[in-house]
Design an enzyme around this catalytic site. Sequence first.
Site, PDB file in Angstrom:
ATOM      1  N   ASN A 110      18.627  77.922 -17.993  1.00  0.00           N
ATOM      2  CA  ASN A 110      19.876  77.510 -18.450  1.00  0.00           C
ATOM      3  C   ASN A 110      19.978  77.419 -20.171  1.00  0.00           C
ATOM      4  O   ASN A 110      19.469  76.136 -20.184  1.00  0.00           O
ATOM      5  CB  ASN A 110      20.606  76.480 -17.578  1.00  0.00           C
ATOM      6  CG  ASN A 110      22.030  76.067 -18.061  1.00  0.00           C
ATOM      7  OD1 ASN A 110      22.710  76.833 -19.055  1.00  0.00           O
ATOM      8  ND2 ASN A 110      22.467  74.925 -17.462  1.00  0.00           N
ATOM      9  N   TRP A 111      20.324  78.105 -20.852  1.00  0.00           N
ATOM     10  CA  TRP A 111      20.239  77.750 -22.355  1.00  0.00           C
ATOM     11  C   TRP A 111      21.116  76.883 -22.914  1.00  0.00           C
ATOM     12  O   TRP A 111      20.890  76.278 -23.997  1.00  0.00           O
ATOM     13  CB  TRP A 111      20.215  78.916 -23.052  1.00  0.00           C
ATOM     14  CG  TRP A 111      19.264  80.133 -22.962  1.00  0.00           C
ATOM     15  CD1 TRP A 111      18.154  79.936 -22.557  1.00  0.00           C
ATOM     16  CD2 TRP A 111      18.886  81.368 -23.654  1.00  0.00           C
ATOM     17  NE1 TRP A 111      17.056  80.927 -22.481  1.00  0.00           N
ATOM     18  CE2 TRP A 111      17.634  81.857 -23.407  1.00  0.00           C
ATOM     19  CE3 TRP A 111      19.803  82.015 -24.789  1.00  0.00           C
ATOM     20  CZ2 TRP A 111      17.257  83.004 -23.946  1.00  0.00           C
ATOM     21  CZ3 TRP A 111      19.204  83.123 -25.230  1.00  0.00           C
ATOM     22  CH2 TRP A 111      18.071  83.848 -24.892  1.00  0.00           C
ATOM     23  N   LYS A 112      22.197  76.362 -22.008  1.00  0.00           N
ATOM     24  CA  LYS A 112      23.389  75.494 -22.442  1.00  0.00           C
ATOM     25  C   LYS A 112      23.774  75.986 -23.844  1.00  0.00           C
ATOM     26  O   LYS A 112      23.753  77.333 -23.920  1.00  0.00           O
ATOM     27  CB  LYS A 112      22.759  74.030 -22.379  1.00  0.00           C
ATOM     28  CG  LYS A 112      22.314  73.717 -21.104  1.00  0.00           C
ATOM     29  CD  LYS A 112      21.968  72.501 -20.980  1.00  0.00           C
ATOM     30  CE  LYS A 112      21.382  72.237 -19.528  1.00  0.00           C
ATOM     31  NZ  LYS A 112      21.042  70.750 -19.148  1.00  0.00           N
ATOM     32  N   GLU A 135      27.356  69.095 -16.024  1.00  0.00           N
ATOM     33  CA  GLU A 135      28.012  69.051 -17.376  1.00  0.00           C
ATOM     34  C   GLU A 135      29.398  69.337 -17.341  1.00  0.00           C
ATOM     35  O   GLU A 135      30.241  69.004 -18.007  1.00  0.00           O
ATOM     36  CB  GLU A 135      27.072  69.724 -18.623  1.00  0.00           C
ATOM     37  CG  GLU A 135      25.912  68.795 -18.759  1.00  0.00           C
ATOM     38  CD  GLU A 135      24.475  69.678 -19.302  1.00  0.00           C
ATOM     39  OE1 GLU A 135      24.821  70.750 -19.661  1.00  0.00           O
ATOM     40  OE2 GLU A 135      23.336  69.231 -19.110  1.00  0.00           O
ATOM     41  N   GLU A 178      20.515  69.709  -8.639  1.00  0.00           N
ATOM     42  CA  GLU A 178      20.258  68.906 -10.044  1.00  0.00           C
ATOM     43  C   GLU A 178      20.553  67.628  -9.744  1.00  0.00           C
ATOM     44  O   GLU A 178      21.836  67.393 -10.301  1.00  0.00           O
ATOM     45  CB  GLU A 178      20.657  69.871 -11.256  1.00  0.00           C
ATOM     46  CG  GLU A 178      20.368  71.140 -11.158  1.00  0.00           C
ATOM     47  CD  GLU A 178      20.550  71.629 -12.737  1.00  0.00           C
ATOM     48  OE1 GLU A 178      19.799  72.047 -13.249  1.00  0.00           O
ATOM     49  OE2 GLU A 178      21.593  71.396 -13.177  1.00  0.00           O
ATOM     50  N   GLY A 219      17.741  66.469 -18.524  1.00  0.00           N
ATOM     51  CA  GLY A 219      17.493  66.169 -19.908  1.00  0.00           C
ATOM     52  C   GLY A 219      17.237  64.762 -20.193  1.00  0.00           C
ATOM     53  O   GLY A 219      16.843  64.311 -21.357  1.00  0.00           O
ATOM     54  N   HIS A 221      28.127  73.125 -12.803  1.00  0.00           N
ATOM     55  CA  HIS A 221      27.073  72.417 -13.474  1.00  0.00           C
ATOM     56  C   HIS A 221      27.581  70.982 -13.659  1.00  0.00           C
ATOM     57  O   HIS A 221      28.767  70.849 -13.935  1.00  0.00           O
ATOM     58  CB  HIS A 221      26.615  73.088 -14.812  1.00  0.00           C
ATOM     59  CG  HIS A 221      25.213  72.509 -15.288  1.00  0.00           C
ATOM     60  ND1 HIS A 221      25.232  71.317 -15.889  1.00  0.00           N
ATOM     61  CD2 HIS A 221      23.945  72.743 -15.212  1.00  0.00           C
ATOM     62  CE1 HIS A 221      24.063  70.901 -16.296  1.00  0.00           C
ATOM     63  NE2 HIS A 221      23.314  71.844 -15.906  1.00  0.00           N
ATOM     64  N   GLY A 243      16.492  73.762 -17.796  1.00  0.00           N
ATOM     65  CA  GLY A 243      17.191  73.477 -18.972  1.00  0.00           C
ATOM     66  C   GLY A 243      16.374  73.585 -20.258  1.00  0.00           C
ATOM     67  O   GLY A 243      15.781  74.852 -20.733  1.00  0.00           O
ATOM     68  N   GLY A 244      15.971  72.432 -20.944  1.00  0.00           N
ATOM     69  CA  GLY A 244      15.216  72.283 -22.339  1.00  0.00           C
ATOM     70  C   GLY A 244      13.909  73.425 -22.227  1.00  0.00           C
ATOM     71  O   GLY A 244      13.853  74.024 -23.102  1.00  0.00           O
ATOM     72  N   SER A 275      14.680  68.383 -15.686  1.00  0.00           N
ATOM     73  CA  SER A 275      13.430  68.096 -16.564  1.00  0.00           C
ATOM     74  C   SER A 275      12.124  68.773 -15.761  1.00  0.00           C
ATOM     75  O   SER A 275      11.059  68.323 -15.763  1.00  0.00           O
ATOM     76  CB  SER A 275      13.281  66.552 -16.387  1.00  0.00           C
ATOM     77  OG  SER A 275      14.276  65.926 -17.206  1.00  0.00           O
TER      78      SER A 275
HETATM   79  P1  13P Z   1      16.743  70.028 -18.389  1.00  0.00           P
HETATM   80  O1  13P Z   1      15.759  71.002 -17.639  1.00  0.00           O
HETATM   81  O2  13P Z   1      16.752  69.989 -19.567  1.00  0.00           O
HETATM   82  O3  13P Z   1      16.529  68.672 -17.701  1.00  0.00           O
HETATM   83  O4  13P Z   1      17.981  70.536 -17.938  1.00  0.00           O
HETATM   84  C1  13P Z   1      18.396  70.806 -16.657  1.00  0.00           C
HETATM   85  C2  13P Z   1      19.729  71.601 -16.202  1.00  0.00           C
HETATM   86  O5  13P Z   1      20.694  70.991 -16.435  1.00  0.00           O
HETATM   87  C3  13P Z   1      19.477  73.191 -15.980  1.00  0.00           C
HETATM   88  O6  13P Z   1      20.661  73.598 -15.714  1.00  0.00           O
END
Ligand code: 13P
Length: 256
Positions: free
Chosen positions: A9-11, A106, A176, A182, A104, A238-239, A217
């Site tokens: 997930n590149w956000k 967020e 999640e 994050g 998600h 994510g990251g 994470s």
């Molecule tokens: P991180 O891997 O950066 O914690 O993000 C997780 C996430 O929200 C994937 O959708």
Amino acid sequence: MRQSLIVGNWKMNGSRAANTALIGDFVSCMAQLGKTDSDVKSAVCVPFVYLDQVGQLVNAESESPGAIKLGAQDVSLHVEGAYTGEISAVMLADMDCKYVIVGHSERREYHHESNFLVGQKALAALQAKLTPIVCVGETLEQRESNSTLAVIEEQLTAVKSIIGEKNLSRIVVACEPVWAIGTGLTASPEQAQEVHQFIRAQLGADADKISLLYGGSVKPGNASELFQCPDIDGALVGGASLDAKSFSDIVSAASI
Ligand code: 13P
């Protein structure tokens, strides 16, 4: 058999130049790892404006060890019409997306998306023949007040009642924990397994056909122990998905 799946997930990250480099480097890393089996699928969910570009990049690699599917990060519940700024599931399918993330945390937090809306989005995705990656998860406050399972049950129940039990085998569920996103904090394998097992038990007759992903994470250093949990079939990353080496190492950890 359940499909192992690793989704990046590149956000809200990327640029044309960075995307080209990232996909190219990922393909090279996968080739170096020598993985040619298709036991593990991988996908990247990219910002809408880059779907076309990244779609072309991944199409060019569809036969390579770095073959990767395309996904989006959100979708409208509407099919078409006067909804300024929205993107429909039909449009995503038209861009050759296979997956779309819905719910998600967020989006739930910053855009006040309700369980009902998340269910409607999952339904819109299914109607366009996309696979919705339905995100669930508890906040730190909810975990500390022992309401993790109740929160997740409520999130899943809304989706189940809207898409119908017969469609459950067409979704992917990503669990999640909000406190692990994050933050560098990861659920321990025991914590993650407990919740994933609970989720599977909520998914009815076809539960064993549904891929359950852990997110929060995930890194090369913790991926293997998470993937050893019997109810974890992959990850939503994510990251670490923004770094080709890290992402390919996570994909590789799922194929052992
Ligand atoms: P991180 O891997 O950066 O914690 O993000 C997780 C996430 O929200 C994937 O959708």
